[in-house]
Write an enzyme that holds these catalytic residues in place. Structure first.
Site, PDB file in Angstrom:
ATOM      1  N   LYS A 175      96.481 106.075  51.404  1.00  0.00           N
ATOM      2  CA  LYS A 175      96.222 105.230  52.680  1.00  0.00           C
ATOM      3  C   LYS A 175      95.058 105.918  53.474  1.00  0.00           C
ATOM      4  O   LYS A 175      95.340 107.233  53.494  1.00  0.00           O
ATOM      5  CB  LYS A 175      97.578 104.936  53.398  1.00  0.00           C
ATOM      6  CG  LYS A 175      98.383 103.719  52.288  1.00  0.00           C
ATOM      7  CD  LYS A 175      99.395 103.079  53.448  1.00  0.00           C
ATOM      8  CE  LYS A 175     100.269 101.958  52.701  1.00  0.00           C
ATOM      9  NZ  LYS A 175      99.326 100.889  52.226  1.00  0.00           N
ATOM     10  N   HIS A 216     102.151 100.228  39.435  1.00  0.00           N
ATOM     11  CA  HIS A 216     100.922  99.538  39.132  1.00  0.00           C
ATOM     12  C   HIS A 216     100.156 100.900  38.283  1.00  0.00           C
ATOM     13  O   HIS A 216      99.541 100.461  37.141  1.00  0.00           O
ATOM     14  CB  HIS A 216     100.039  99.813  40.494  1.00  0.00           C
ATOM     15  CG  HIS A 216     100.835  98.597  41.409  1.00  0.00           C
ATOM     16  ND1 HIS A 216     101.463  97.362  41.270  1.00  0.00           N
ATOM     17  CD2 HIS A 216     100.564  98.257  43.006  1.00  0.00           C
ATOM     18  CE1 HIS A 216     101.630  96.673  42.156  1.00  0.00           C
ATOM     19  NE2 HIS A 216     101.105  97.322  42.917  1.00  0.00           N
ATOM     20  N   LYS A 220      95.902  90.664  37.479  1.00  0.00           N
ATOM     21  CA  LYS A 220      94.388  90.671  37.536  1.00  0.00           C
ATOM     22  C   LYS A 220      93.740  90.519  36.462  1.00  0.00           C
ATOM     23  O   LYS A 220      94.041  91.304  35.490  1.00  0.00           O
ATOM     24  CB  LYS A 220      94.096  92.052  38.481  1.00  0.00           C
ATOM     25  CG  LYS A 220      94.813  91.841  39.920  1.00  0.00           C
ATOM     26  CD  LYS A 220      94.393  93.042  40.495  1.00  0.00           C
ATOM     27  CE  LYS A 220      94.686  93.438  42.065  1.00  0.00           C
ATOM     28  NZ  LYS A 220      94.360  92.426  42.836  1.00  0.00           N
ATOM     29  N   HIS A 244     102.078  92.576  40.401  1.00  0.00           N
ATOM     30  CA  HIS A 244     100.842  91.788  40.706  1.00  0.00           C
ATOM     31  C   HIS A 244      99.502  92.372  40.126  1.00  0.00           C
ATOM     32  O   HIS A 244      98.609  91.617  39.762  1.00  0.00           O
ATOM     33  CB  HIS A 244     100.792  91.271  42.030  1.00  0.00           C
ATOM     34  CG  HIS A 244     100.286  92.333  42.939  1.00  0.00           C
ATOM     35  ND1 HIS A 244     101.088  93.255  43.565  1.00  0.00           N
ATOM     36  CD2 HIS A 244      99.100  92.820  43.332  1.00  0.00           C
ATOM     37  CE1 HIS A 244     100.411  94.199  44.224  1.00  0.00           C
ATOM     38  NE2 HIS A 244      99.081  93.780  44.250  1.00  0.00           N
ATOM     39  N   LYS A 272     109.005  93.997  43.228  1.00  0.00           N
ATOM     40  CA  LYS A 272     109.024  95.234  43.501  1.00  0.00           C
ATOM     41  C   LYS A 272     109.522  95.602  44.840  1.00  0.00           C
ATOM     42  O   LYS A 272     109.161  94.743  45.753  1.00  0.00           O
ATOM     43  CB  LYS A 272     108.032  96.040  42.917  1.00  0.00           C
ATOM     44  CG  LYS A 272     106.631  95.869  43.912  1.00  0.00           C
ATOM     45  CD  LYS A 272     105.773  96.796  43.464  1.00  0.00           C
ATOM     46  CE  LYS A 272     104.454  97.057  44.424  1.00  0.00           C
ATOM     47  NZ  LYS A 272     104.681  97.703  45.495  1.00  0.00           N
ATOM     48  N   GLU A 277      93.507 102.926  49.431  1.00  0.00           N
ATOM     49  CA  GLU A 277      93.361 102.024  50.403  1.00  0.00           C
ATOM     50  C   GLU A 277      92.746 102.521  51.599  1.00  0.00           C
ATOM     51  O   GLU A 277      92.979 103.777  51.955  1.00  0.00           O
ATOM     52  CB  GLU A 277      94.734 101.431  50.789  1.00  0.00           C
ATOM     53  CG  GLU A 277      95.510 100.716  49.575  1.00  0.00           C
ATOM     54  CD  GLU A 277      96.848 100.270  49.960  1.00  0.00           C
ATOM     55  OE1 GLU A 277      96.881  99.123  50.332  1.00  0.00           O
ATOM     56  OE2 GLU A 277      97.675 101.154  50.058  1.00  0.00           O
TER      57      GLU A 277
END
Length: 512
Positions: free
Chosen positions: A364, A266, A208, A204, A174, A242
């Site tokens: 963030k 995601h 998980k 990704h 991506k 984050e």
């Protein structure tokens, strides 16, 4: 179980005992963008870890493609440094030497015909001497604007062409487009060279263990799935927070923002796994069918000025560290309207979820690093207690912690010891690290191995990508006309508008 393209039978993929390890057959991989951060920090260590666990064939071959004028030896030293720095498993010299034997480097640019001709010759040589069998995966760890050049070269040289005895696959990182239109253009570019069953788009998060456990939690337990409906659930919150800033990614991040960077891929994939109906089986086709049905039914809630929020962080404190604001970050345009916080309200318009708001947020420089999915239940229709007895009682909840501290938390009411009937919230907490002695593989290990095995369950299809953009595009268009994002201090949980988004429904964000 036979490989669908070359007929090779791996005895350890037999249906006789699926507990045996999945081992890739004869194959090799070419990584475009091998000198980038992703390859150095994730891909190269993951390949070593797979080899160290005995999951790659003895003749596995790794070829890096880049502009640096490296010899085979210089490339091998680069890979070793990346492995020693980032590998999850212990370094074994014997494993390394066997893996290093199959490494090589091809120097050139993406529009360099001569470089790709040499690469094609190198693959043919490896097939002849390494036993790769003509089976190659091409990992595009490169910007999307380079896809066309690389795909054209792979087609021109015949490297993209599979045969009855061999396979060729492309693995794509991506972001896959900036909106639905650009995603369709990229899909057309890639699918003109590789058939869709040979395209593996990396998300990704789907690699998980805790994300995959959503399916086990729901469909292996009678305890949960019957309650997974609007009859019992009041709201669903999906958070990816984050605590870091842009960290040198200002040039990449400006113009992309939190919604494109995280929510489109995601978080919408997490929503699909949470909201999907039970598949007939866990085959790739059946899983995709159920996810696509959910994404087709998912829409923004209007009016968007009340049901979405976005923000940019300003200077503040991240723990005990004083940090600068977004507009002071090196390389970021202080006039940019790119958001570092995005929150939106979605609805899944089907029988199971009608009326349940799905709140998604990412940002963030928030309070802490955490990714979780919280299903907040409705209150019992009748509570035979005095108001004072349940003043400390909240809603029941199931919280799936994706990272860190992977596990599942259940919140419910319990009587406080004593002579009075006082009910208070308590938590029942399951932790992966405490419950299992097995070590979870890193996400890229699982996804690289799956790509080599043609196991596509954890890879979004072109239809899923385009549907995700259909959901997000109206919100991005609205934001583009809506002026500057709100501000929030670093170390907090986002702008006030993010809280107001939920408050209009009488809800509040769960504090992770």
């Amino acid at each position: 179980m036979s490989d669908p393209q070359n007929g090779w039978v791996n005895p350890l993929r037999s249906d006789i005992d699926k507990r045996l390890p999945r081992i890739a057959g004869p194959s090799g991989m070419v990584i475009f963008g091998v000198t980038g951060d992703l390859a150095r920090k994730k891909l190269l260590p993951a390949i070593y870890d797979l080899a160290n666990r005995g999951l790659l064939p003895a003749g596995f071959t790794l070829i890096g493609f880049g502009r640096r004028e490296w010899s085979k030896e210089e490339f091998t030293e680069y890979v070793r440094a990346a492995v020693e720095e980032g590998a999850r498993t212990k370094f074994h010299q014997s494993v390394w030497e066997r893996l290093a034997e199959g490494m090589n480097f091809a120097q050139g640019n993406f529009d360099d015909d001569e470089a790709f001709d040499k690469l094609a010759a190198m693959l043919a040589e490896m097939d002849a001497h390494r036993g790769t069998g003509g089976n190659w995966g091409f990992y595009l760890s490169i910007p999307p604007n380079s896809f066309a050049d690389v795909c054209h070269q792979l087609e021109r040289t015949g490297m993209a062409k599979a045969t009855e005895e061999s396979w060729r696959r492309v693995i794509i990182e991506k972001p896959f487009g900036q909106d639905e239109e650009s995603a369709k253009e990229l899909n057309n570019i890639v699918n003109a060279v590789f058939p869709e069953e040979s395209v593996f788009r990396i998300d990704h998060y789907l690699g998980k263990e805790t994300v995959q456990n959503i399916l086990a939690l729901r469909f292996a337990n009678q305890l949960f799935d019957p309650l997974w409906t609007s009859q019992y659930i009041e709201q669903v919150q999906i958070t990816m927070a984050e605590d870091i800033g842009l960290g040198g990614r200002a040039g990449y991040y400006d113009g992309i923002g939190a919604a494109r960077d995280v929510i489109q891929n995601h978080l919408l994939q997490l929503l699909a796994l949470i909201a999907m109906d039970e598949p007939v089986s866990f085959s790739p086709d059946q899983l995709r069918m159920e996810k696509v049905k959910v994404l087709r039914a998912t829409h923004p809630v209007y009016p968007l000025d009340e049901t979405t929020a976005r923000g940019q962080y300003t200077a503040g404190w991240q723990g005990s560290e004083k940090v600068v604001g977004l507009r002071e970050e090196e390389g970021f345009d202080p006039q940019s309207n790119t958001e570092t916080y995005a929150a939106l309200t979605l609805e899944v318009q089907n029988r199971r979820w009608a009326g349940v708001p799905f709140y998604l947020r990412s940002g963030k420089r928030l309070g802490r690093r955490v990714t979780e999915i919280a299903l907040i239940f409705k209150n019992a229709p009748h509570l035979p207690f005095d108001a004072s007895d349940i003043s400390a009682l909240g809603n029941n909840a199931v919280v799936i912690r994706v990272q860190p501290d992977e596990g599942v938390l259940m919140r419910f009411g319990s009587k406080v010891p004593g002579t009075e009937m006082e009910v208070r919230d308590v938590n029942m907490d399951f932790s992966y690290s405490e419950a299992f002695t097995e070590e979870s593989p890193e996400a890229y290990e699982r996804l690289i191995l799956d790509a080599l095995l043609a196991e596509s369950s954890l890879f979004p299809t072109n239809e899923e990508v385009e549907l995700s953009w259909q959901i997000l595009d109206p919100i991005l268009d609205f934001w583009a006309e809506d002026g500057r994002p709100d501000e929030y201090k670093a170390g907090t949980w986002g702008p006030e508008s993010g809280d107001q988004m939920l408050a209009r429904n009488g809800h509040a964000w769960r504090r992770p």
